[in-house]
Write an enzyme that holds these catalytic residues in place. Structure first.
Site, PDB file in Angstrom:
ATOM      1  N   SER A  87       9.850  99.880 -58.022  1.00 38.49           N
ATOM      2  CA  SER A  87      10.981  99.596 -58.889  1.00 38.49           C
ATOM      3  C   SER A  87      10.661 100.168 -60.251  1.00 38.49           C
ATOM      4  O   SER A  87       9.512 100.128 -60.699  1.00 38.49           O
ATOM      5  CB  SER A  87      11.218  98.081 -59.002  1.00 38.49           C
ATOM      6  OG  SER A  87      11.452  97.519 -57.725  1.00 38.49           O
ATOM      7  N   THR A  88      11.674 100.681 -60.921  1.00 38.28           N
ATOM      8  CA  THR A  88      11.442 101.346 -62.208  1.00 38.28           C
ATOM      9  C   THR A  88      10.897 100.394 -63.264  1.00 38.28           C
ATOM     10  O   THR A  88      10.242 100.816 -64.204  1.00 38.28           O
ATOM     11  CB  THR A  88      12.743 101.977 -62.725  1.00 38.28           C
ATOM     12  OG1 THR A  88      13.770 100.972 -62.764  1.00 38.28           O
ATOM     13  CG2 THR A  88      13.173 103.107 -61.815  1.00 38.28           C
TER      14      THR A  88
END
Length: 253
Positions: A10-11
């Site tokens: 996930s960023t």
């Protein structure tokens, strides 16, 4: 026989970054002296989606052959639940695919590894269920008190304050829109027609500015439906789904 790594990132999750996970997988392959054929990476894919239904996870799933090894860092990077992990591991074992979880030091090709893994995932699932239960209880309490809960605000209300001081106050600008929607509906207009009328009049959601695309700014057909129900029911402190359900249970639409 090949070794494949799998990463889900996930960023906004630096602890489980692509680089961190890749380094661990590469170090494992070098330590074991096995060929690391490829590392598959799924970015911003929900953990609730099965591995075999993720873009890169599906490719990995389809190319695995007997004798291959799958390596990943944490169970929650791959599996969505205890049941999903048990089913996946069972299929891999039947296909003679070795599975290694680095952060747990578990090799699911061994009986001891499978035992420890099943125990840990069972406790993890129990913890998630307890958290979900507490969340529902808190939401129910706040709803009963007429206080804000959840991410979405009820139609016709605005959130004032933060934390324990948060409360709902009437949002008159949206209530006027809702009463207009109710009036148009009683004139025989469909919800789709009403949504189009609002769009033509450049009616936007509270706090939003007009855009031609309308995404997140215009009221959608389902939101128009919920607005109508909110006006009809006296603007209860309820989410859109509850308003629509009320309409289906006998409230005229």
């Amino acid at each position: 026989m090949n070794c494949y790594g799998y990463i889900r990132v996930s960023t906004d999750d630096q602890a489980n970054s692509r680089e961190n996970q890749s380094n661990k997988i590469t170090e494992f392959a070098e330590r074991e002296g096995i060929h690391l054929a490829q590392i598959f990476v799924d970015e911003d894919v929900s953990g609730s989606i099965q591995l075999r239904r993720r873009p890169q996870g599906k490719i990995l799933w389809d190319i695995l052959d007997p004798g291959d090894t799958v390596v990943f860092c944490k169970p929650d990077r791959v599996f969505r639940s205890v049941l999903d992990s048990a089913d996946t591991v069972h299929i891999w074992l039947q296909r003679q695919v070795r599975c290694v979880i680095l952060d747990l030091g578990i090799d699911l090709a061994t009986p001891a590894g499978r035992l420890v893994f099943n125990q840990m995932t069972a406790f993890a699932e129990f913890e998630r269920e307890m958290i979900a239960q507490r969340t529902r209880e808190i939401a129910a309490y706040l709803k009963k008190q007429g206080r804000p809960y959840g991410a979405a605000r009820p139609f016709g209300w605005q959130k004032i304050g933060r934390g324990r001081d948060a409360r709902f106050e009437p949002l008159e600008s949206e209530r006027e829109i809702a009463f207009r929607v109710l009036d148009l509906k009683e004139q025989g207009k469909s919800y789709r027609d009403i949504a189009w009328i609002l769009a033509k009049d450049r009616t936007v959601k509270p706090g939003k500015k007009w855009t031609d695309t309308g995404k997140g700014v215009w009221y959608s057909v389902s939101e128009v439906h919920a607005l109508c129900q909110a006006a009809r029911l006296g603007f209860p402190v309820a989410p859109r789904a509850a308003l629509l359900a009320a309409g289906k249970q006998g409230t005229p639409t």
